[in-house]
Write a protein that holds these residues in place. Structure first.
Motif, PDB file in Angstrom:
ATOM      1  N   GLY A 102      24.117  94.821  75.139  1.00  0.00           N
ATOM      2  CA  GLY A 102      25.558  94.873  75.447  1.00  0.00           C
ATOM      3  C   GLY A 102      26.257  94.627  74.143  1.00  0.00           C
ATOM      4  N   PRO A 103      27.644  94.700  74.302  1.00  0.00           N
ATOM      5  CA  PRO A 103      28.407  94.328  73.104  1.00  0.00           C
ATOM      6  C   PRO A 103      28.240  92.986  72.604  1.00  0.00           C
ATOM      7  N   GLY A 104      28.412  92.658  71.568  1.00  0.00           N
ATOM      8  CA  GLY A 104      28.515  91.200  71.023  1.00  0.00           C
ATOM      9  C   GLY A 104      27.167  90.988  70.326  1.00  0.00           C
ATOM     10  N   TRP A 105      26.067  91.826  70.750  1.00  0.00           N
ATOM     11  CA  TRP A 105      24.561  91.508  70.042  1.00  0.00           C
ATOM     12  C   TRP A 105      24.677  91.849  68.595  1.00  0.00           C
ATOM     13  N   LEU A 106      23.957  91.297  67.807  1.00  0.00           N
ATOM     14  CA  LEU A 106      23.930  91.437  66.215  1.00  0.00           C
ATOM     15  C   LEU A 106      22.387  91.070  65.849  1.00  0.00           C
ATOM     16  N   SER A 107      21.967  91.807  64.959  1.00  0.00           N
ATOM     17  CA  SER A 107      20.513  91.611  64.507  1.00  0.00           C
ATOM     18  C   SER A 107      20.293  91.727  62.962  1.00  0.00           C
ATOM     19  N   HIS A 108      19.265  91.046  62.713  1.00  0.00           N
ATOM     20  CA  HIS A 108      18.682  91.232  61.434  1.00  0.00           C
ATOM     21  C   HIS A 108      17.128  91.023  61.356  1.00  0.00           C
ATOM     22  N   TYR A 109      16.532  91.631  60.380  1.00  0.00           N
ATOM     23  CA  TYR A 109      14.929  91.547  60.076  1.00  0.00           C
ATOM     24  C   TYR A 109      14.853  90.907  58.712  1.00  0.00           C
ATOM     25  N   HIS A 122      23.785  86.919  69.967  1.00  0.00           N
ATOM     26  CA  HIS A 122      24.830  87.184  70.698  1.00  0.00           C
ATOM     27  C   HIS A 122      26.175  86.468  70.489  1.00  0.00           C
ATOM     28  N   ARG A 123      27.031  86.965  69.723  1.00  0.00           N
ATOM     29  CA  ARG A 123      28.185  85.943  69.076  1.00  0.00           C
ATOM     30  C   ARG A 123      29.541  86.157  69.831  1.00  0.00           C
ATOM     31  N   GLU A 124      30.262  85.139  70.025  1.00  0.00           N
ATOM     32  CA  GLU A 124      31.433  85.204  70.630  1.00  0.00           C
ATOM     33  C   GLU A 124      32.351  83.997  70.076  1.00  0.00           C
ATOM     34  N   ASN A 125      33.373  84.412  69.421  1.00  0.00           N
ATOM     35  CA  ASN A 125      34.370  83.353  68.928  1.00  0.00           C
ATOM     36  C   ASN A 125      33.697  82.304  68.028  1.00  0.00           C
ATOM     37  N   GLY A 126      32.943  82.758  67.163  1.00  0.00           N
ATOM     38  CA  GLY A 126      32.440  81.945  66.189  1.00  0.00           C
ATOM     39  C   GLY A 126      31.198  81.096  66.610  1.00  0.00           C
ATOM     40  N   SER A 127      30.630  81.165  67.896  1.00  0.00           N
ATOM     41  CA  SER A 127      29.659  80.415  68.190  1.00  0.00           C
ATOM     42  C   SER A 127      28.499  81.553  68.526  1.00  0.00           C
ATOM     43  N   ILE A 128      27.383  81.129  68.541  1.00  0.00           N
ATOM     44  CA  ILE A 128      26.165  81.934  69.161  1.00  0.00           C
ATOM     45  C   ILE A 128      26.120  81.332  70.501  1.00  0.00           C
ATOM     46  N   THR A 129      26.015  82.530  71.303  1.00  0.00           N
ATOM     47  CA  THR A 129      26.050  82.111  73.049  1.00  0.00           C
ATOM     48  C   THR A 129      24.332  82.365  73.290  1.00  0.00           C
ATOM     49  N   GLN A 130      23.546  83.088  72.582  1.00  0.00           N
ATOM     50  CA  GLN A 130      22.460  83.326  73.051  1.00  0.00           C
ATOM     51  C   GLN A 130      21.690  83.943  71.804  1.00  0.00           C
ATOM     52  N   ALA A 131      20.401  83.764  71.684  1.00  0.00           N
ATOM     53  CA  ALA A 131      19.557  84.173  70.393  1.00  0.00           C
ATOM     54  C   ALA A 131      18.051  84.529  70.900  1.00  0.00           C
ATOM     55  N   ARG A 132      17.545  85.393  70.431  1.00  0.00           N
ATOM     56  CA  ARG A 132      16.377  85.713  70.309  1.00  0.00           C
ATOM     57  C   ARG A 132      15.416  85.868  69.019  1.00  0.00           C
ATOM     58  N   ILE A 133      14.520  85.178  68.914  1.00  0.00           N
ATOM     59  CA  ILE A 133      13.961  85.013  67.693  1.00  0.00           C
ATOM     60  C   ILE A 133      12.470  85.430  67.697  1.00  0.00           C
ATOM     61  N   GLY A 134      11.992  86.571  66.866  1.00  0.00           N
ATOM     62  CA  GLY A 134      10.594  86.952  66.944  1.00  0.00           C
ATOM     63  C   GLY A 134      10.053  86.450  65.411  1.00  0.00           C
ATOM     64  N   LEU A 135       8.847  86.035  65.466  1.00  0.00           N
ATOM     65  CA  LEU A 135       8.156  85.720  64.166  1.00  0.00           C
ATOM     66  C   LEU A 135       6.991  86.595  63.953  1.00  0.00           C
ATOM     67  N   ARG A 186      18.160  82.151  57.542  1.00  0.00           N
ATOM     68  CA  ARG A 186      18.770  83.094  56.652  1.00  0.00           C
ATOM     69  C   ARG A 186      18.838  84.475  57.665  1.00  0.00           C
ATOM     70  N   ALA A 187      17.882  84.882  58.586  1.00  0.00           N
ATOM     71  CA  ALA A 187      17.943  85.942  59.261  1.00  0.00           C
ATOM     72  C   ALA A 187      19.068  85.773  60.238  1.00  0.00           C
ATOM     73  N   VAL A 188      19.168  84.497  60.965  1.00  0.00           N
ATOM     74  CA  VAL A 188      20.318  84.313  62.177  1.00  0.00           C
ATOM     75  C   VAL A 188      21.753  84.509  61.387  1.00  0.00           C
ATOM     76  N   LEU A 189      21.793  83.610  60.026  1.00  0.00           N
ATOM     77  CA  LEU A 189      22.952  83.822  59.591  1.00  0.00           C
ATOM     78  C   LEU A 189      23.596  85.158  59.038  1.00  0.00           C
ATOM     79  N   ALA A 190      22.468  86.084  58.612  1.00  0.00           N
ATOM     80  CA  ALA A 190      22.806  87.440  58.178  1.00  0.00           C
ATOM     81  C   ALA A 190      23.115  88.159  59.570  1.00  0.00           C
ATOM     82  N   ALA A 191      22.348  88.064  60.625  1.00  0.00           N
ATOM     83  CA  ALA A 191      22.724  88.741  61.902  1.00  0.00           C
ATOM     84  C   ALA A 191      24.047  88.408  62.279  1.00  0.00           C
ATOM     85  N   ALA A 192      24.251  87.010  62.378  1.00  0.00           N
ATOM     86  CA  ALA A 192      25.807  86.607  62.863  1.00  0.00           C
ATOM     87  C   ALA A 192      26.612  86.930  62.001  1.00  0.00           C
ATOM     88  N   GLY A 193      26.492  87.392  60.618  1.00  0.00           N
ATOM     89  CA  GLY A 193      27.584  87.696  59.789  1.00  0.00           C
ATOM     90  C   GLY A 193      28.203  86.699  59.260  1.00  0.00           C
TER      91      GLY A 193
END
Lengths: 829, 285
Positions: free
Chosen positions: B176-183, B203-216, B277-284
């Motif tokens: 859905g909307p609000g999801w961002l990603s980075h590899y 998933h980012r809303e108003n400067g916070s991360i509401t949900q995250a999924r991290i694959g290694l 780095r990946a999370v920050l890049a995804a979250a912009g």
């Protein structure tokens, strides 16, 4: 071009022109003849069974099942050829007492490295031969692997070869006091104001040429015709004759298109001998082509030295002495020039600096690893690394700027010709000019400011700046010098120039290209010297039946030695043509000017009838021979054999700016600038190509490549997945510029360029990396400086990062298989 | 570099392929783009009795929209995936990770489904499929079934596919909307396998991360989810400090290998740095 001796060359444009390579027309469009493309009627295909053990006695080999496999014609072991195979030749007994235990092509009673040939299958096709390998049953009795050079020469070490008393093959020494070329080193070492000692490790590398090695042998009567992917068809001919007892005149060797070498195709190989033995035994043509896996495992490796370097200086920075001790890993056997490779560096450690005293000692040591031999630069990259690294360490010790310290000690351009502490005479050079140009191109001062800022704010990405002000000796070689170094051959080169009836020209050369662009560069030289069109020159090489004399290609010699033989042959052609022209123009030879391919009677207006003759007209007149000077042979053809009076000494300044991410250990070259001085350029485009490829290989040693063995002596980097050769994506856009200080030792003013980039670049990169990490207490990083090694150096500080502490394959696999996860020693596992 | 002998079957339909697979026994291998299997065969590290070449099955190629998911055919090449509009719109993480796979030649031959079914933990797509909660569509003699990504990777080079099942497609749920990603990939040279890589979806809303999924990638014998990081990120500030603190958990529950490219402690360190780095890049951020 000022050094071009023959005035007409000044007025024609071929020398100095960036022509596209004429050989690329077929090399890059798939119209090549690689050895593996050869197919002869009745040809058998070979597959070789290789030892899985580093060191073992062969207790039995059962080939009976393999012989029953479909398509198999014959299976041979070392026992079958024990009386006939002789030894894989070594042409460089560097000392009178050098121990050479012998090197069978097919192991007879013992194997001494993983990958050594144990049996060979001849079959109707390659697949049948390969499939039948698994049916050969070999029983081995394991012997202890010998991997660590220092342990190998300690008392009580197991011996690699049972017929020796030590794993030390030789000790070769040079000392300036004894040689009379400088002061005694002991005086310098005894009372120095400043001393810096470091141990540097040259890791083991794999030449990794693009075309795997391949050999086809056709038996003809008592002789053979051999096609092989080799750099040395002429030397191979002589060596095959000597090794197998075939009369030399019955041996013809052809190096067809050869896809890269980098020294990796210099030796006579066991596989060439095996293929010849099988072809003669069966009386059928035979072909062997190695797989990439076989190539990485059993074709010779390069480098692999431990360097203990001590430099002494006055407090004001003036260097007073250099003391070098090397351990050089020969691997299991001595290959063609393997023992001599470190000696090519012996004379290069003092480099561009005015050392008054110098000592060099090298011990060549046997281990149970793949044999070593020449790899691009051969001895000189190691020496350049040692001296350029220790100059940086001395600068740190003295608190001096590393470039200023170099400038204080290098030979100034007014001092040429300069005889070094090794007794070599450098004919020409201008280190100041190359350095000034390089510093400006890279923007050195601005980068230094940025480095200071990053250090100040403790930026996780630190900037390092590295220097390599190098020279090298190439153009191998004056035969007298080779003789004084106990090499068994000379260093001359041969060329012959044939002028055809139609005025076209064939140039037959003794050098043997494998990707360098000789056909183009040599055509440019001949075009200028004879005043014929570039496209009218055909360069013929690589077949001992057409190119009867030669010493082949290595050591950046093809232009510097082979090119001069061509010049001398063309001079003879011009002299003969002048005689014909004078006769036909009814003029005195001395009254003829030769320019742009025409002889003109001096003082007669151009264009007037009977006043001028072109080379083409003279060629045809000579061909018909209807009206030649009395007593003159009807031929313009000429040949020349040139023995150089000296080496050539290319030099240059290489600068590297590297970003180091201290959080991950990744280093990224941001800028690489080199200003090389290779004398007078023949083809700047080819020079640039050679420099680019050379840089990639030198940077690969610094950052990417290493042949790693485990503690059982197995090569663990046996595919390109693990032996990480960098590609263009991993390298920056290089800035390559030149200064031109013509060599005074040859009439073209040329210096070799084939190895310069590789020789110079490795220390520039490592100096940059160490420079970035000095604030972390780091004073060395083991090569290749992988991200993991850099990260460990940053986080463990100086002690852990020092190579004397860290494990490396140069010390042997013993230290690579034993450490746990917390110990930096075993990180290359 | 010549493989041992094998039987070769080239079916014209999925049904034929499944039937061939069922008939060939346990030693059969499916040949997709061949970029992993052929090198293994040439080095004689595997001796399959039969190769079933699914290279001509057009029905396995291409990407289509299926409502709440996009469906990527197993034989769609990496190159096609990278440039597919649906992938770009709904799963840019896949496109970005695919761009880092090997080199252009490999990406033109290698396939999306082949890489996943090969299940090399150093491969880039497993961690991405885990993070995206993809579903694997397997077809066997008794029909089709879906396997959740979390259940698909069992061990090194081992998946939940039965010996008579063929991976035919991968369903990628639309985000859905609000999801961002980075590899974020870390390797030695451009065409090399990952030493470690991190696939981050936030998933980012108003400067916070509401949900995250991290694959290694390459932190164990299978691709893994960094569950502890995901928990720590839920509701966290999208700032360097907060994300960094969460990323400190990245190596928990992993079993990183030690090999020529890096020992396990280094990989654990990299997992933490690269996750941040990946999370920050995804979250912009």
């Amino acid at each position: 071009m000022t050094a071009v001796a023959d005035p007409p060359a000044e007025t024609t444009a071929e020398i100095g022109k960036s022509r596209l390579r004429k050989e690329d027309q077929h090399l890059i469009t798939g119209r090549t003849t690689w050895t593996d493309n050869m197919s002869l009627p009745g040809m058998v295909h070979l597959a070789i069974l290789r030892s899985p053990m580093a060191h073992a006695t062969i207790t039995s080999i059962d080939t009976s099942e393999a012989k029953k496999r479909p398509g198999v014609i014959a299976v041979f072991t070392g026992q079958d050829f024990a009386e006939t195979q002789g030894n894989v030749p070594c042409a460089w007994p560097v000392t009178p007492d050098m121990v050479n235990p012998g090197a069978p092509s097919l192991a007879v009673t013992q194997v001494n490295h993983v990958g050594e040939a144990v049996a060979v299958i001849a079959a109707r096709d390659k697949v049948s031969a390969q499939d039948a390998l698994e049916a050969i049953d070999v029983e081995y009795e394991p012997l202890p692997a010998v991997l660590d050079m220092e342990a190998a020469i300690a008392d009580g070490s197991p011996l690699v070869h049972p017929n020796t008393t030590s794993n030390r093959s030789y000790t070769w020494a040079f000392e300036s006091g004894a040689a009379g070329t400088g002061a005694p080193i002991d005086d310098a070492i005894a009372s120095p104001e400043v001393t810096v000692t470091r141990r540097f490790i040259q890791q083991r590398l794999i030449p990794a040429f693009m075309e795997p090695r391949s050999t086809v042998v056709q038996p003809i009567g008592e002789g053979v015709t051999v096609w092989s992917a080799t750099q040395i068809p002429h030397i191979l001919r002589t060596m095959l004759a000597l090794t197998l007892g075939i009369p030399e005149q019955k041996v013809r060797v052809i190096a067809p298109d050869v896809g890269g070498g980098f020294g990796g195709k210099i030796p006579v190989t066991p596989e060439e001998i095996i293929t010849t033995l099988v072809a003669r035994r069966l009386g059928k043509p035979a072909k062997y082509t190695e797989s990439r896996s076989e190539s990485l495992m059993s074709a010779h490796h390069g480098r692999d030295q431990i360097q203990d370097v001590t430099i002494t200086a006055k407090r004001d920075g003036t260097v007073t002495g250099l003391d070098v001790h090397l351990f050089a890993d020969m691997g299991a056997y001595l290959r063609l020039v393997g023992p001599g490779v470190p000696l090519l560096g012996a004379f290069m450690f003092p480099a561009i600096y005015k050392f008054p005293a110098y000592r060099f000692v090298c011990e060549g040591i046997f281990t149970t690893k793949t044999p070593t031999d020449a790899y691009r630069g051969a001895g000189r990259p190691e020496a350049t690394f040692g001296i350029e690294r220790i100059m940086d360490e001395l600068a740190v010790e003295l608190g001096r700027d590393p470039m200023e310290l170099r400038r204080q000690n290098w030979i100034t351009h007014e001092e040429f010709p300069f005889t070094t502490v090794c007794g070599l005479t450098y004919d020409s050079g201008n280190y100041e000019a190359a350095t000034a140009k390089a510093l400006e191109l890279i923007g050195w001062d601005e980068l230094r400011r940025e480095q200071a800022e990053r250090r100040e704010r403790k930026d996780p990405v630190q900037l390092g700046l590295g220097i390599s002000t190098f020279t090298e000796m190439c153009g191998l070689a004056p035969s007298r010098v080779l003789g004084s170094l106990d090499y068994v051959a000379g260093g001359w080169e041969n060329a012959s120039v044939r002028v055809l009836a139609t005025g076209k020209v064939e140039v037959v050369v003794g050098t043997s290209p494998h990707g360098q662009g000789h056909e183009t560069a040599f055509s440019q030289i001949v075009a200028d010297k004879l005043g014929v069109a570039f496209d009218d020159v055909e360069v013929i090489h690589g077949d001992t039946q057409s190119s009867v004399k030669g010493m082949d290609s290595y050591g950046s010699r093809s232009l510097v030695v082979g090119g001069i033989a061509i010049v001398q042959a063309t001079d003879k052609v011009v002299a003969k043509a002048r005689r014909v022209a004078a006769h036909l123009l009814e003029a005195n030879e001395d009254d003829l000017d030769f320019e742009a391919g025409s002889f003109t009677v001096r003082g007669v207006p151009g264009g007037s009838a009977g006043s001028s003759m072109s080379m083409g007209e003279i060629a045809f007149a000579t061909f018909t021979a209807h009206n030649l000077p009395d007593g003159m042979e009807p031929s313009l053809d000429s040949d020349a054999t040139f023995d150089p009076e000296n080496f050539s000494f290319p030099h240059g300044t290489h600068l590297c700016a590297i970003d180091v991410d201290t959080e991950t250990g990744r280093s990224t070259i941001r800028k690489y600038v080199c200003v090389d001085d290779v004398g007078t350029p023949i083809n700047p485009l080819i020079i640039e190509g050679q420099v680019h490829g050379g840089l990639a290989q030198g940077i690969a040693q610094a950052l990417y490549e290493e042949a790693v063995f485990d503690d059982a002596g197995n090569l663990t980097t046996g595919t390109f997945v693990d032996y990480t050769v960098p590609s263009a994506s991993d390298l920056p856009s290089f800035t390559t510029e030149r200064t031109e200080t013509p060599a005074t030792s040859n009439p073209l003013g040329v210096k070799g360029v084939g190895e310069a980039g590789t020789i110079a670049s490795t220390p520039a990169v490592v100096n940059a990396l160490v420079d970035a990490l000095r604030p972390f207490g780091v004073n060395d990083i083991q090569m290749p400086a992988t991200p993991e090694r850099v990260w460990r150096a940053v986080h463990s500080g100086a002690e852990k990062s020092d190579r004397a502490e860290g494990g490396t394959t140069a010390y042997g696999g013993a230290s690579t298989g034993t450490s746990d996860g917390s110990d930096a020693k075993g990180e290359q596992l | 570099m010549i493989p041992a002998a094998f039987d070769y079957v080239r079916p014209d339909s999925v049904a034929q392929a499944v039937s061939a697979l069922a008939g060939a026994g346990e030693d059969a291998k499916v040949l997709g783009g061949g970029q992993s299997l052929i090198p293994v065969l040439r080095l004689r590290l595997a001796y399959p009795s039969t190769l079933i070449d699914v290279g001509r099955l057009a029905e396995l190629r291409g990407v289509h929209d299926d409502g709440d998911a996009i469906v990527i055919g197993a034989m769609t090449t990496h190159h096609e995936v990278m440039h597919d509009a649906l992938v770009g719109e709904h799963a840019p993480l896949i496109a970005q990770a695919t761009e880092t796979v090997a080199d252009p030649q490999v990406r033109h031959r290698g396939t999306f489904g082949g890489a996943l079914a090969h299940a090399d933990p150093a491969g880039d797509l497993g961690a991405v499929a885990l993070a995206l909660d993809c579903e694997f569509v397997a077809t066997g003699p008794s029909g089709e079934r879906r396997i959740a990504a979390a259940d698909f990777f069992l061990d090194y080079l081992t998946t939940a596919l039965a010996p008579d099942e063929l991976l035919t497609a991968v369903r990628v749920p639309k985000l859905g909307p609000g999801w961002l990603s980075h590899y974020e990939k870390f390797n030695r040279v451009a065409q090399a396998w990952s030493i470690v890589a991190v696939a981050a979806l936030v998933h980012r809303e108003n400067g916070s991360i509401t949900q995250a999924r991290i694959g290694l990638t390459n932190m164990g014998s299978t691709p893994l989810r960094a569950v502890a990081v995901e928990h720590a990120l839920a509701g966290a500030d999208a700032s360097g400090e907060a994300v960094g603190a969460a990323a400190e958990h990245a190596a928990e529950g992993t079993a990183a290998p030690s090999d020529l490219s890096g020992k396990s402690d280094y990989r654990e360190h990299l997992a933490r740095v690269l996750t941040k780095r990946a999370v920050l890049a995804a979250a912009g951020s």
